[in-house]
Design a protein around this motif. Structure first.
Motif, PDB file in Angstrom:
ATOM      1  N   ILE A 153       0.833  -1.204   0.000  1.00 13.26           N
ATOM      2  CA  ILE A 153       0.000   0.000   0.000  1.00 13.26           C
ATOM      3  C   ILE A 153       0.870   1.257   0.000  1.00 13.26           C
ATOM      4  CG2 ILE A 153      -1.556   1.380   1.451  1.00 13.26           C
ATOM      5  CD1 ILE A 153      -3.028  -1.240   2.105  1.00 13.26           C
ATOM      6  N   GLU A 154       1.957   1.244   0.750  1.00 13.09           N
ATOM      7  CA  GLU A 154       2.866   2.394   0.762  1.00 13.09           C
ATOM      8  C   GLU A 154       3.439   2.653  -0.632  1.00 13.09           C
ATOM      9  OE1 GLU A 154       6.976   2.586   2.862  1.00 13.09           O
ATOM     10  OE2 GLU A 154       5.491   3.289   4.326  1.00 13.09           O
ATOM     11  N   HIS A 155       3.890   1.578  -1.301  1.00 11.86           N
ATOM     12  CA  HIS A 155       4.395   1.719  -2.678  1.00 11.86           C
ATOM     13  C   HIS A 155       3.284   2.206  -3.614  1.00 11.86           C
ATOM     14  CE1 HIS A 155       8.211  -0.050  -1.681  1.00 11.86           C
ATOM     15  NE2 HIS A 155       7.716  -1.238  -1.432  1.00 11.86           N
ATOM     16  N   ALA A 156       2.071   1.671  -3.434  1.00  7.18           N
ATOM     17  CA  ALA A 156       0.959   2.021  -4.320  1.00  7.18           C
ATOM     18  C   ALA A 156       0.595   3.496  -4.178  1.00  7.18           C
ATOM     19  CB  ALA A 156      -0.250   1.130  -4.023  1.00  7.18           C
ATOM     20  N   ARG A 157       0.618   4.004  -2.964  1.00  7.29           N
ATOM     21  CA  ARG A 157       0.317   5.422  -2.761  1.00  7.29           C
ATOM     22  C   ARG A 157       1.382   6.297  -3.409  1.00  7.29           C
ATOM     23  NH1 ARG A 157      -1.837   4.554   3.442  1.00  7.29           N
ATOM     24  NH2 ARG A 157      -4.053   4.304   2.895  1.00  7.29           N
ATOM     25  N   THR A 158       2.643   5.878  -3.324  1.00 10.99           N
ATOM     26  CA  THR A 158       3.712   6.627  -3.996  1.00 10.99           C
ATOM     27  C   THR A 158       3.473   6.649  -5.498  1.00 10.99           C
ATOM     28  OG1 THR A 158       5.337   6.095  -2.288  1.00 10.99           O
ATOM     29  CG2 THR A 158       6.192   6.699  -4.468  1.00 10.99           C
ATOM     30  N   ALA A 159       3.162   5.478  -6.079  1.00 10.79           N
ATOM     31  CA  ALA A 159       2.924   5.395  -7.523  1.00 10.79           C
ATOM     32  C   ALA A 159       1.760   6.282  -7.945  1.00 10.79           C
ATOM     33  CB  ALA A 159       2.674   3.946  -7.929  1.00 10.79           C
ATOM     34  N   ALA A 160       0.686   6.267  -7.168  1.00 13.43           N
ATOM     35  CA  ALA A 160      -0.468   7.110  -7.493  1.00 13.43           C
ATOM     36  C   ALA A 160      -0.115   8.587  -7.354  1.00 13.43           C
ATOM     37  CB  ALA A 160      -1.643   6.749  -6.585  1.00 13.43           C
ATOM     38  N   ASP A 161       0.654   8.915  -6.325  1.00 15.63           N
ATOM     39  CA  ASP A 161       1.014  10.315  -6.083  1.00 15.63           C
ATOM     40  C   ASP A 161       1.854  10.896  -7.219  1.00 15.63           C
ATOM     41  OD1 ASP A 161      -0.339  10.338  -3.691  1.00 15.63           O
ATOM     42  OD2 ASP A 161       1.443  10.115  -2.436  1.00 15.63           O
ATOM     43  N   VAL A 162       2.739  10.072  -7.814  1.00 16.19           N
ATOM     44  CA  VAL A 162       3.602  10.609  -8.875  1.00 16.19           C
ATOM     45  C   VAL A 162       2.916  10.582 -10.236  1.00 16.19           C
ATOM     46  CG1 VAL A 162       5.678   9.916  -7.624  1.00 16.19           C
ATOM     47  CG2 VAL A 162       4.800   8.442  -9.444  1.00 16.19           C
ATOM     48  N   GLY A 163       1.710   9.997 -10.325  1.00 12.55           N
ATOM     49  CA  GLY A 163       0.941  10.082 -11.556  1.00 12.55           C
ATOM     50  C   GLY A 163       0.803   8.813 -12.362  1.00 12.55           C
ATOM     51  N   CYS A 164       1.119   7.655 -11.784  1.00 17.10           N
ATOM     52  CA  CYS A 164       0.907   6.401 -12.517  1.00 17.10           C
ATOM     53  C   CYS A 164      -0.583   6.203 -12.790  1.00 17.10           C
ATOM     54  CB  CYS A 164       1.449   5.209 -11.726  1.00 17.10           C
ATOM     55  SG  CYS A 164       3.251   5.116 -11.689  1.00 17.10           S
ATOM     56  N   ASP A 165      -0.875   5.572 -13.926  1.00 16.69           N
ATOM     57  CA  ASP A 165      -2.259   5.333 -14.324  1.00 16.69           C
ATOM     58  C   ASP A 165      -2.847   4.080 -13.688  1.00 16.69           C
ATOM     59  OD1 ASP A 165      -2.677   7.431 -16.571  1.00 16.69           O
ATOM     60  OD2 ASP A 165      -0.743   6.521 -17.028  1.00 16.69           O
ATOM     61  N   GLY A 166      -2.020   3.267 -13.070  1.00 16.25           N
ATOM     62  CA  GLY A 166      -2.463   2.060 -12.405  1.00 16.25           C
ATOM     63  C   GLY A 166      -1.294   1.454 -11.658  1.00 16.25           C
ATOM     64  N   VAL A 167      -1.590   0.490 -10.776  1.00 15.53           N
ATOM     65  CA  VAL A 167      -0.546  -0.200 -10.033  1.00 15.53           C
ATOM     66  C   VAL A 167      -0.704  -1.709 -10.224  1.00 15.53           C
ATOM     67  CG1 VAL A 167      -0.272   1.640  -8.346  1.00 15.53           C
ATOM     68  CG2 VAL A 167      -1.878  -0.222  -7.876  1.00 15.53           C
ATOM     69  N   VAL A 168       0.415  -2.412 -10.087  1.00 17.73           N
ATOM     70  CA  VAL A 168       0.450  -3.859 -10.318  1.00 17.73           C
ATOM     71  C   VAL A 168       1.006  -4.533  -9.073  1.00 17.73           C
ATOM     72  CG1 VAL A 168       1.257  -5.706 -11.816  1.00 17.73           C
ATOM     73  CG2 VAL A 168       0.895  -3.410 -12.762  1.00 17.73           C
ATOM     74  N   ALA A 169       0.257  -5.494  -8.519  1.00 16.02           N
ATOM     75  CA  ALA A 169       0.653  -6.147  -7.272  1.00 16.02           C
ATOM     76  C   ALA A 169       0.531  -7.656  -7.384  1.00 16.02           C
ATOM     77  CB  ALA A 169      -0.221  -5.652  -6.121  1.00 16.02           C
ATOM     78  N   THR A 170       1.499  -8.346  -6.802  1.00 20.13           N
ATOM     79  CA  THR A 170       1.416  -9.800  -6.663  1.00 20.13           C
ATOM     80  C   THR A 170       0.656 -10.137  -5.388  1.00 20.13           C
ATOM     81  OG1 THR A 170       3.440  -9.995  -5.351  1.00 20.13           O
ATOM     82  CG2 THR A 170       3.684 -10.050  -7.750  1.00 20.13           C
ATOM     83  N   ALA A 171       0.481 -11.431  -5.168  1.00 18.13           N
ATOM     84  CA  ALA A 171       0.065 -11.901  -3.846  1.00 18.13           C
ATOM     85  C   ALA A 171       1.178 -11.608  -2.857  1.00 18.13           C
ATOM     86  CB  ALA A 171      -0.216 -13.402  -3.895  1.00 18.13           C
ATOM     87  N   PRO A 172       0.872 -11.556  -1.551  1.00 18.24           N
ATOM     88  CA  PRO A 172       1.945 -11.430  -0.559  1.00 18.24           C
ATOM     89  C   PRO A 172       2.894 -12.631  -0.667  1.00 18.24           C
ATOM     90  CG  PRO A 172      -0.220 -11.138   0.452  1.00 18.24           C
ATOM     91  CD  PRO A 172      -0.448 -11.685  -0.922  1.00 18.24           C
ATOM     92  N   PHE A 173       4.131 -12.441  -0.207  1.00 21.52           N
ATOM     93  CA  PHE A 173       5.067 -13.568  -0.249  1.00 21.52           C
ATOM     94  C   PHE A 173       5.995 -13.534   0.957  1.00 21.52           C
ATOM     95  CE2 PHE A 173       6.475 -10.152  -3.031  1.00 21.52           C
ATOM     96  CZ  PHE A 173       7.803  -9.924  -2.690  1.00 21.52           C
ATOM     97  N   TYR A 174       6.940 -14.420   0.973  1.00 23.28           N
ATOM     98  CA  TYR A 174       7.825 -14.756   2.104  1.00 23.28           C
ATOM     99  C   TYR A 174       7.113 -15.752   3.007  1.00 23.28           C
ATOM    100  CZ  TYR A 174      11.110 -14.661   5.981  1.00 23.28           C
ATOM    101  OH  TYR A 174      11.996 -15.038   6.942  1.00 23.28           O
ATOM    102  N   THR A 175       6.001 -15.347   3.633  1.00 22.40           N
ATOM    103  CA  THR A 175       5.199 -16.316   4.363  1.00 22.40           C
ATOM    104  C   THR A 175       4.121 -16.863   3.430  1.00 22.40           C
ATOM    105  OG1 THR A 175       3.705 -14.601   5.161  1.00 22.40           O
ATOM    106  CG2 THR A 175       5.568 -15.185   6.579  1.00 22.40           C
ATOM    107  N   ARG A 176       3.704 -18.081   3.665  1.00 23.77           N
ATOM    108  CA  ARG A 176       2.638 -18.680   2.861  1.00 23.77           C
ATOM    109  C   ARG A 176       1.312 -18.028   3.219  1.00 23.77           C
ATOM    110  NH1 ARG A 176       4.488 -22.541  -1.095  1.00 23.77           N
ATOM    111  NH2 ARG A 176       6.569 -23.150  -0.379  1.00 23.77           N
ATOM    112  N   THR A 177       0.507 -17.732   2.200  1.00 20.60           N
ATOM    113  CA  THR A 177      -0.775 -17.080   2.448  1.00 20.60           C
ATOM    114  C   THR A 177      -1.921 -17.945   1.925  1.00 20.60           C
ATOM    115  OG1 THR A 177      -0.391 -15.814   0.420  1.00 20.60           O
ATOM    116  CG2 THR A 177       0.053 -14.709   2.511  1.00 20.60           C
TER     117      THR A 177
END
Length: 331
Positions: A109-133
């Motif tokens: 979410i922190e990265h996504a807010r940065t991307a939106a703030d600088v003017g990206c038209d959309g954001v791309v996210a994977t599932a969470p990782f490191y721990t199994r979800t």
């Protein structure tokens, strides 16, 4: 967002389903490499030239900070520099998607807010990782990202890296509700992708009709478009964006023989990813190093360095990349 090409090639009689519609992303959207200086800072002038190389070839959008952009290796300051540079340089000519890939929801979410703030038209996210979800946790993760930012969210199906295959029913549900604007499918599961395409068509609702399925399998693009996907996100598109634009336009017009020939030419060029000797480097170092080496040989970027701990290509391996470029008619 970019519209599908118009004219006779985009008529209702084409073999590829219509890809237009408000907000729908279509076409060739390369995952942009991140050029570095010898001191491992973001090479802004080279990044701007790379953007010009891609947009000048006619691509329909840009995906920055994906796997090909080495997002997993970059510190946050580098990430922000990449986003700001590309958004400013593109100046609205094509849509820019920002990769917001990280281990947990709050970090994403922190990265996504940065991307939106600088003017990206959309954001791309994977599932969470490191721990199994659990699938319920993955769905909650995507919903929370969507609720946190004012731009469209695209899911990235990348089970080889995040150890979690995105569930097709979940994608359909989130598409229908408007939570997700699309998915980049790099799962390698063509059967699952086709089942999702069928389910989206059968759903017949507005959310599903605006949902973009983008294949990340750059060697089977013609087959993916024939089954109805809306776009492709090809790492090799950094090196030969014009080739993927031609391939897309052949598919959109139903020129399947020409599409097959272009796809097979690109498949041969893709041999550059094997330039690195497997005894001394991993597949990722070889593939990303080959893309950057190719861009360096083509005069697009100043330095072919990849981010540590990846291994750099040596002189013999660079020569292999040069041979592939020459054979493909790019040098």
């Amino acid at each position: 967002m970019t519209a599908a090409p118009s004219g006779p090639a985009a008529s209702a009689e084409t073999a590829v389903p219509a890809t237009g519609g408000p907000g729908r992303l279509t076409g060739v959207i390369p995952p942009v490499c991140t050029p570095l200086t010898p001191g491992l800072e973001v090479d802004v002038p080279s990044l701007e030239r790379l953007v010009d190389h891609l947009v000048g070839a006619g691509v329909d959008g840009l995906f920055v900070l994906g796997s090909t952009g080495e997002v997993a290796f970059l510190p946050d300051a580098h990430r922000r520099t990449v986003l700001e540079t590309v958004v400013k340089h593109v100046a609205g000519e094509v849509p820019v998607l920002g990769g917001v890939i990280d281990m947990t929801t709050l970090r994403v979410i922190e990265h996504a807010r940065t991307a939106a703030d600088v003017g990206c038209d959309g954001v791309v996210a994977t599932a969470p990782f490191y721990t199994r979800t659990h699938p319920v946790e993955v769905e909650a993760h995507l919903r929370e990202i969507d609720a946190a930012v004012p731009v469209p969210v695209y899911a990235y199906d990348l089970p080889v890296s995040v150890h979690s295959k995105l569930d097709g029913d979940m994608l359909l549900r989130l598409a229908s509700e408007g939570v997700l604007a699309g998915v980049k499918d790099s799962s390698g599961d063509d059967g699952g992708m086709r089942a999702l395409m069928v389910a989206l068509r059968d759903a017949g609702d507005a959310g599903a009709a605006r949902f973009s399925v983008l294949t990340g399998s750059e060697l089977t693009v013609d087959a993916a478009f024939e089954m109805g996907v809306q776009g492709v996100v090809p790492g090799l598109g950094n090196v030969d964006p014009a080739g993927y634009v031609r391939l897309y336009r052949h598919c959109l017009a139903g020129r399947w023989d020409e599409a097959r020939a272009e796809q097979e030419r690109l498949l041969r060029l893709f041999g550059i990813v094997n330039a690195g000797a497997p005894a001394r480097m991993g597949r990722g170092s070889s593939a990303l190093g080959s893309f950057k080496t190719a861009l360096h040989l083509l005069g697009v970027i100043d330095c072919p360095l990849t981010v540590p701990p990846q291994i750099q290509l040596d002189g013999a391996e660079t020569a292999r990349v040069r041979t592939h470029l020459t054979t493909a008619g790019l040098l």
